[in-house]
Design an enzyme around this catalytic site. Structure first.
Site, PDB file in Angstrom:
ATOM      1  N   GLU A 240     -44.795  18.669  33.891  1.00 18.36           N
ATOM      2  CA  GLU A 240     -43.703  17.997  35.384  1.00 18.36           C
ATOM      3  C   GLU A 240     -44.417  20.276  35.520  1.00 18.36           C
ATOM      4  OE1 GLU A 240     -39.553  19.907  34.931  1.00 18.36           O
ATOM      5  OE2 GLU A 240     -39.497  17.689  34.455  1.00 18.36           O
ATOM      6  N   GLY A 338     -36.208  17.238  34.427  1.00 16.91           N
ATOM      7  CA  GLY A 338     -37.103  16.352  34.347  1.00 16.91           C
ATOM      8  C   GLY A 338     -37.399  15.687  32.630  1.00 16.91           C
TER       9      GLY A 338
END
Length: 436
Positions: A240, A338
């Site tokens: 991410e 995430g």
């Protein structure tokens, strides 16, 4: 009208641009190092004229006057990740927190669960075709910008031009504010070396095979791991976010992305956060592609990377394997981010490996040392990764492989990687709970 004329016709001041924000509007604020500083400052100055404006965001870097107590009734933050600059406001009830996995955050706007009136973004200079790059923050920004009625954009010559799914045309920018300032920098490893972190990093490194694809997060443990990877070969990155440490591994020939089964040859991420060295390195760098977070963090996309290694941290882990990563008891502290996206994605990857890493103890403000491997989570603690998803847990005392293990086996392994000073008490509690 050609795009250059259109661009010039939409250039305005930050003060004039924020006057388009109306009472009750929902505003998206791009985050990380991409916060549009001039526009945000103008919005704070204009805030006394506004009522009940909601600002949706994730993590922001820079001044936080917009969450000060004097903004109550005017501006109210709704964040999906509680960074340190908004934590006090959330815990005091002056700002809101929306729990959601990072992969789904942009979809809240696209699906109009949270309809956006105005998006505040920060972009590079346009190219010869009139396309600006979203630069260091693509993943969490592109979809909200596309979903907003009005887009207010700072256009900054210091914003790098990143490649991938990272572009927005000037025709989508309703108000353009040219700016000229350096992006905020975040220096990794500012606390210096740590024997505990080095030991954790050493154990993690032993688990990583050559040819692995890595989730390279930001934080003390991921940064420590980077130092131990120089003997590895053909590593890849699908993450991410990433920071400066990746540059050294690329230059050392360790990160080549050559064996990636998805986007071979490419570093894939949603955003970057680091120093000016990183921002200059990613500028028009064809090795780096930034994509929307709903793509990068989609567990079923992540799983397409063979040998996917995901390293995430935790606040505490109980003896059944439940991972708390977003609160200290009932007190909201951060968010899921995430973590579960990558834990589940890595677990579904061929040869993949999700890892939860944490020091075995923490020191409270009063100086008391507590164990982070606990018999039970604190009352009110949030479970980010369930006991059904967890696989490897690593502390400075070793690795616990929990996959396919009974509660009795898990408790035994987790006690073995707890700090020695707490193991006897953990064993006693495990017997009382009939885990052992």
């Amino acid at each position: 009208m050609d795009w250059t004329s259109l661009y010039e016709s939409r250039v305005t001041s930050a003060e004039d641009a924020v006057r388009t924000i109306q009472n009750g509007n929902r505003v998206f604020l791009t985050g990380n190092a991409s916060v549009p500083q001039k526009v945000l400052s103008a919005l704070v100055d204009h805030a006394p004229n506004l009522k009940d404006v909601e600002i949706c965001q994730t993590l922001t870097v820079g001044p936080t006057d917009y969450v000060s107590p004097k903004m109550e009734g005017h501006l109210r933050v709704n964040t999906v990740f509680i960074s340190d600059n908004v934590r006090a406001a959330v815990q005091a009830g002056r700002a809101d927190f929306t729990p959601v996995m990072l992969s789904e955050f942009p979809l809240l706007f696209k699906r109009r669960i949270l309809p956006i009136d105005v998006a505040l973004i920060h972009v590079s200079l346009p190219d010869e075709h009139g396309f600006c790059s979203l630069g260091v923050e693509v993943g969490l920004t592109k979809t909200p910008a596309e979903s907003s009625r009005i887009v207010i954009a700072e256009v900054n010559q210091h914003m790098p031009r990143t490649l991938g799914d990272s572009f927005i045309h000037v025709s989508r920018l309703n108000h353009i504010i040219p700016v000229d300032y350096q992006l905020p920098e975040l220096v990794m490893a500012k606390d210096g070396p740590s024997d505990t972190l080095d030991k954790i990093a050493g154990y993690i490194t032993e688990l990583i095979p050559n040819g692995a694809t890595m989730q390279m997060g930001i934080g003390a443990i991921p940064d420590a791991v980077l130092k131990y990877l120089h003997h590895k070969k053909d590593l890849g990155v699908h993450s991410e976010l990433f920071s400066d440490g990746v540059i050294d591994l690329v230059e050392a020939g360790v990160v080549t992305n050559a064996r990636k089964s998805l986007h071979p040859g490419k570093i894939v991420a949603g955003f970057i956060l680091g120093t000016r060295r990183l921002y200059e390195w990613v500028h028009e760098n064809p090795m780096v592609e930034l994509h929307r977070t709903e793509y990068v963090n989609d567990p079923f996309v992540i799983a397409q990377n063979e040998r996917m290694i995901a390293v995430n941290s935790a606040i505490e882990v109980d003896l059944t394997g439940q991972v708390c990563a977003d609160s200290i008891g009932p007190k909201l502290y951060s968010g899921a981010g995430g973590q579960l996206d990558f834990v589940y994605g890595a677990s579904r990857s061929k040869g993949g490996m999700p890892i939860i890493a944490l020091p075995s103890t923490a020191t409270l403000r009063n100086g008391t040392r507590v164990t982070r491997i606990t018999a039970m989570l604190q009352p009110g603690a949030g479970v980010v990764t369930s006991r059904n998803h967890v696989r490897y847990v690593v502390t400075e005392y070793g690795v616990a492989d929990l996959y396919g293990k009974t509660i009795r086996q898990r408790a035994g392994q987790l006690i073995n990687i707890a700090h020695p000073d707490f193991r006897a008490d953990l064993e006693t509690q495990a017997h009382k709970l009939h885990y052992l």
